[in-house]
Write a protein that holds these residues in place. Structure first.
Motif, PDB file in Angstrom:
ATOM      1  N   GLN A   1      37.781  10.543  -3.520  1.00  0.00           N
ATOM      2  CA  GLN A   1      36.487  10.191  -4.111  1.00  0.00           C
ATOM      3  C   GLN A   1      35.569   9.533  -3.080  1.00  0.00           C
ATOM      4  O   GLN A   1      34.395   9.872  -2.982  1.00  0.00           O
ATOM      5  CB  GLN A   1      36.691   9.253  -5.301  1.00  0.00           C
ATOM      6  N   LEU A   2      36.088   8.625  -2.283  1.00  0.00           N
ATOM      7  CA  LEU A   2      35.263   7.922  -1.307  1.00  0.00           C
ATOM      8  C   LEU A   2      34.869   8.828  -0.137  1.00  0.00           C
ATOM      9  O   LEU A   2      33.735   8.792   0.325  1.00  0.00           O
ATOM     10  CB  LEU A   2      35.982   6.667  -0.819  1.00  0.00           C
ATOM     11  N   PHE A   3      35.788   9.656   0.325  1.00  0.00           N
ATOM     12  CA  PHE A   3      35.464  10.543   1.447  1.00  0.00           C
ATOM     13  C   PHE A   3      34.510  11.661   1.049  1.00  0.00           C
ATOM     14  O   PHE A   3      33.769  12.161   1.887  1.00  0.00           O
ATOM     15  CB  PHE A   3      36.729  11.111   2.094  1.00  0.00           C
ATOM     16  N   GLN A   4      34.485  12.034  -0.210  1.00  0.00           N
ATOM     17  CA  GLN A   4      33.545  13.070  -0.647  1.00  0.00           C
ATOM     18  C   GLN A   4      32.097  12.616  -0.460  1.00  0.00           C
ATOM     19  O   GLN A   4      31.204  13.436  -0.326  1.00  0.00           O
ATOM     20  CB  GLN A   4      33.787  13.439  -2.115  1.00  0.00           C
ATOM     21  N   LYS A   5      31.874  11.315  -0.437  1.00  0.00           N
ATOM     22  CA  LYS A   5      30.530  10.758  -0.292  1.00  0.00           C
ATOM     23  C   LYS A   5      30.196  10.411   1.162  1.00  0.00           C
ATOM     24  O   LYS A   5      29.080   9.993   1.443  1.00  0.00           O
ATOM     25  CB  LYS A   5      30.410   9.494  -1.153  1.00  0.00           C
TER      26      LYS A   5
ATOM     27  N   VAL B   1      31.130  14.848   5.801  1.00  0.00           N
ATOM     28  CA  VAL B   1      32.315  15.483   5.215  1.00  0.00           C
ATOM     29  C   VAL B   1      31.876  16.728   4.457  1.00  0.00           C
ATOM     30  O   VAL B   1      30.970  16.682   3.630  1.00  0.00           O
ATOM     31  CB  VAL B   1      33.085  14.504   4.303  1.00  0.00           C
ATOM     32  N   ILE B   2      32.523  17.827   4.762  1.00  0.00           N
ATOM     33  CA  ILE B   2      32.207  19.120   4.157  1.00  0.00           C
ATOM     34  C   ILE B   2      33.092  19.393   2.947  1.00  0.00           C
ATOM     35  O   ILE B   2      32.640  19.896   1.934  1.00  0.00           O
ATOM     36  CB  ILE B   2      32.406  20.255   5.180  1.00  0.00           C
ATOM     37  N   ASP B   3      34.367  19.044   3.085  1.00  0.00           N
ATOM     38  CA  ASP B   3      35.325  19.383   2.033  1.00  0.00           C
ATOM     39  C   ASP B   3      36.494  18.413   2.082  1.00  0.00           C
ATOM     40  O   ASP B   3      36.821  17.863   3.138  1.00  0.00           O
ATOM     41  CB  ASP B   3      35.838  20.816   2.243  1.00  0.00           C
ATOM     42  N   THR B   4      37.107  18.215   0.922  1.00  0.00           N
ATOM     43  CA  THR B   4      38.326  17.419   0.829  1.00  0.00           C
ATOM     44  C   THR B   4      39.325  18.161  -0.043  1.00  0.00           C
ATOM     45  O   THR B   4      38.940  18.816  -1.011  1.00  0.00           O
ATOM     46  CB  THR B   4      38.068  16.031   0.209  1.00  0.00           C
ATOM     47  N   ASP B   5      40.575  18.071   0.333  1.00  0.00           N
ATOM     48  CA  ASP B   5      41.669  18.600  -0.480  1.00  0.00           C
ATOM     49  C   ASP B   5      42.757  17.543  -0.513  1.00  0.00           C
ATOM     50  O   ASP B   5      43.038  16.907   0.511  1.00  0.00           O
ATOM     51  CB  ASP B   5      42.261  19.878   0.136  1.00  0.00           C
ATOM     52  N   VAL B   6      43.367  17.349  -1.667  1.00  0.00           N
ATOM     53  CA  VAL B   6      44.489  16.420  -1.748  1.00  0.00           C
ATOM     54  C   VAL B   6      45.780  17.219  -1.790  1.00  0.00           C
ATOM     55  O   VAL B   6      45.830  18.339  -2.300  1.00  0.00           O
ATOM     56  CB  VAL B   6      44.375  15.459  -2.954  1.00  0.00           C
ATOM     57  N   GLY B   7      46.812  16.617  -1.192  1.00  0.00           N
ATOM     58  CA  GLY B   7      48.089  17.317  -1.145  1.00  0.00           C
ATOM     59  C   GLY B   7      49.193  16.425  -0.625  1.00  0.00           C
ATOM     60  O   GLY B   7      49.077  15.190  -0.628  1.00  0.00           O
ATOM     61  N   TYR B   8      50.238  17.082  -0.165  1.00  0.00           N
ATOM     62  CA  TYR B   8      51.451  16.396   0.273  1.00  0.00           C
ATOM     63  C   TYR B   8      51.805  16.871   1.680  1.00  0.00           C
ATOM     64  O   TYR B   8      51.716  18.055   1.988  1.00  0.00           O
ATOM     65  CB  TYR B   8      52.602  16.713  -0.679  1.00  0.00           C
ATOM     66  N   THR B   9      52.232  15.919   2.519  1.00  0.00           N
ATOM     67  CA  THR B   9      52.634  16.272   3.877  1.00  0.00           C
ATOM     68  C   THR B   9      53.585  15.220   4.424  1.00  0.00           C
ATOM     69  O   THR B   9      53.703  14.132   3.870  1.00  0.00           O
ATOM     70  CB  THR B   9      51.406  16.425   4.802  1.00  0.00           C
ATOM     71  N   GLY B  10      54.251  15.581   5.508  1.00  0.00           N
ATOM     72  CA  GLY B  10      55.114  14.626   6.196  1.00  0.00           C
ATOM     73  C   GLY B  10      56.532  14.561   5.687  1.00  0.00           C
ATOM     74  O   GLY B  10      57.303  13.717   6.127  1.00  0.00           O
ATOM     75  N   GLY B  11      56.894  15.448   4.767  1.00  0.00           N
ATOM     76  CA  GLY B  11      58.227  15.390   4.181  1.00  0.00           C
ATOM     77  C   GLY B  11      59.100  16.570   4.529  1.00  0.00           C
ATOM     78  O   GLY B  11      58.736  17.431   5.327  1.00  0.00           O
ATOM     79  N   LYS B  12      60.246  16.610   3.878  1.00  0.00           N
ATOM     80  CA  LYS B  12      61.243  17.619   4.213  1.00  0.00           C
ATOM     81  C   LYS B  12      61.331  18.757   3.202  1.00  0.00           C
ATOM     82  O   LYS B  12      61.930  19.785   3.495  1.00  0.00           O
ATOM     83  CB  LYS B  12      62.606  16.942   4.353  1.00  0.00           C
ATOM     84  N   LEU B  13      60.730  18.617   2.052  1.00  0.00           N
ATOM     85  CA  LEU B  13      60.831  19.634   1.008  1.00  0.00           C
ATOM     86  C   LEU B  13      59.727  20.674   1.174  1.00  0.00           C
ATOM     87  O   LEU B  13      58.579  20.331   1.408  1.00  0.00           O
ATOM     88  CB  LEU B  13      60.722  18.968  -0.373  1.00  0.00           C
ATOM     89  N   ILE B  14      60.082  21.949   1.047  1.00  0.00           N
ATOM     90  CA  ILE B  14      59.098  23.032   1.107  1.00  0.00           C
ATOM     91  C   ILE B  14      58.478  23.194  -0.275  1.00  0.00           C
ATOM     92  O   ILE B  14      59.168  23.167  -1.291  1.00  0.00           O
ATOM     93  CB  ILE B  14      59.763  24.343   1.567  1.00  0.00           C
ATOM     94  N   ASN B  15      57.137  23.311  -0.305  1.00  0.00           N
ATOM     95  CA  ASN B  15      56.373  23.469  -1.546  1.00  0.00           C
ATOM     96  C   ASN B  15      56.659  22.376  -2.578  1.00  0.00           C
ATOM     97  O   ASN B  15      56.995  22.664  -3.731  1.00  0.00           O
ATOM     98  CB  ASN B  15      56.615  24.850  -2.162  1.00  0.00           C
ATOM     99  N   PRO B  16      56.492  21.122  -2.191  1.00  0.00           N
ATOM    100  CA  PRO B  16      56.749  20.043  -3.145  1.00  0.00           C
ATOM    101  C   PRO B  16      55.702  20.018  -4.254  1.00  0.00           C
ATOM    102  O   PRO B  16      54.578  20.486  -4.077  1.00  0.00           O
ATOM    103  CB  PRO B  16      56.638  18.788  -2.275  1.00  0.00           C
ATOM    104  N   THR B  17      56.096  19.465  -5.361  1.00  0.00           N
ATOM    105  CA  THR B  17      55.182  19.233  -6.476  1.00  0.00           C
ATOM    106  C   THR B  17      55.012  17.718  -6.635  1.00  0.00           C
ATOM    107  O   THR B  17      55.762  16.930  -6.049  1.00  0.00           O
ATOM    108  CB  THR B  17      55.746  19.798  -7.785  1.00  0.00           C
ATOM    109  N   TYR B  18      54.050  17.329  -7.443  1.00  0.00           N
ATOM    110  CA  TYR B  18      53.849  15.913  -7.709  1.00  0.00           C
ATOM    111  C   TYR B  18      55.131  15.301  -8.293  1.00  0.00           C
ATOM    112  O   TYR B  18      55.515  14.186  -7.927  1.00  0.00           O
ATOM    113  CB  TYR B  18      52.673  15.705  -8.667  1.00  0.00           C
ATOM    114  N   LYS B  19      55.782  16.056  -9.150  1.00  0.00           N
ATOM    115  CA  LYS B  19      57.027  15.579  -9.760  1.00  0.00           C
ATOM    116  C   LYS B  19      58.069  15.255  -8.685  1.00  0.00           C
ATOM    117  O   LYS B  19      58.793  14.272  -8.797  1.00  0.00           O
ATOM    118  CB  LYS B  19      57.568  16.631 -10.733  1.00  0.00           C
ATOM    119  N   ASP B  20      58.121  16.070  -7.632  1.00  0.00           N
ATOM    120  CA  ASP B  20      59.055  15.821  -6.528  1.00  0.00           C
ATOM    121  C   ASP B  20      58.632  14.613  -5.706  1.00  0.00           C
ATOM    122  O   ASP B  20      59.429  13.727  -5.408  1.00  0.00           O
ATOM    123  CB  ASP B  20      59.114  17.036  -5.582  1.00  0.00           C
TER     124      ASP B  20
END
Length: 165
Positions: free
Chosen positions: A21-25, A29-48
């Motif tokens: 929300q803050l970076f969108q303003k 900044v052209i675009d923002t995407d939220v996600g997951y990185t830095g871990g060991k699981l391939i294709n993690p979900t929020y539940k993971d």
């Protein structure tokens, strides 16, 4: 705008909703995407990721126009919108998925990140020292659609992020 004027950085600083929300303003900044990185699981979900057992961080990929801003400006803003002195915590959010990290993809980003961390330390804005990790960029997995632009869709949603002086 050409691709030559675009760059991106991946940052983690607690729950990705408030960061996005803050970076969108933020100017440039052209675009923002939220996600997951830095871990060991391939294709993690929020539940993971929310278990804290995947080593992934909730992160934001920020694409910016290099004619209007630069990595240094982005990083200084990053250090204004979260508390980099806490380990694996932002507000009520606790766990490795809420760590403070900059996911660098090349030596230039690493050097700039180190310079900004030093500058932030010298400002003595925080009571403790900066605990932000510099981690090599890894696969960035987009979070579920529900999480993208979450606070735009849910203005009363939770955030622990704000712009500090």
């Amino acid at each position: 705008m050409s691709d030559a004027n675009r760059d991106y950085v991946i940052l983690a600083g607690g729950c990705f909703w408030g960061m996005e929300q803050l970076f969108q303003k933020f100017e440039g900044v052209i675009d923002t995407d939220v996600g997951y990185t830095g871990g060991k699981l391939i294709n993690p979900t929020y539940k993971d990721v929310k278990t804290g057992e995947t080593d992934h961080a909730e992160a934001i990929k920020i694409t910016f126009d290099t004619d209007r801003t630069n990595l240094k400006n982005i990083l200084h803003f990053f250090f204004k919108v979260h508390d980099p002195t806490t380990v694996n915590r932002q507000g009520n959010d606790v766990g490795t998925q809420y760590r403070s990290a900059i996911f660098v993809r090349n030596n230039e980003q690493r050097i700039t990140s180190e310079e900004v961390i030093k500058e932030v330390e010298e400002l003595e804005r925080f009571k403790g020292s900066v605990q932000t990790n510099l981690e090599d960029e890894r696969e960035f997995y987009l979070a579920e659609d529900f999480h993208q632009d979450y606070l735009l869709k849910n203005p009363m949603g939770y955030t622990c992020h704000f712009v500090r002086k």
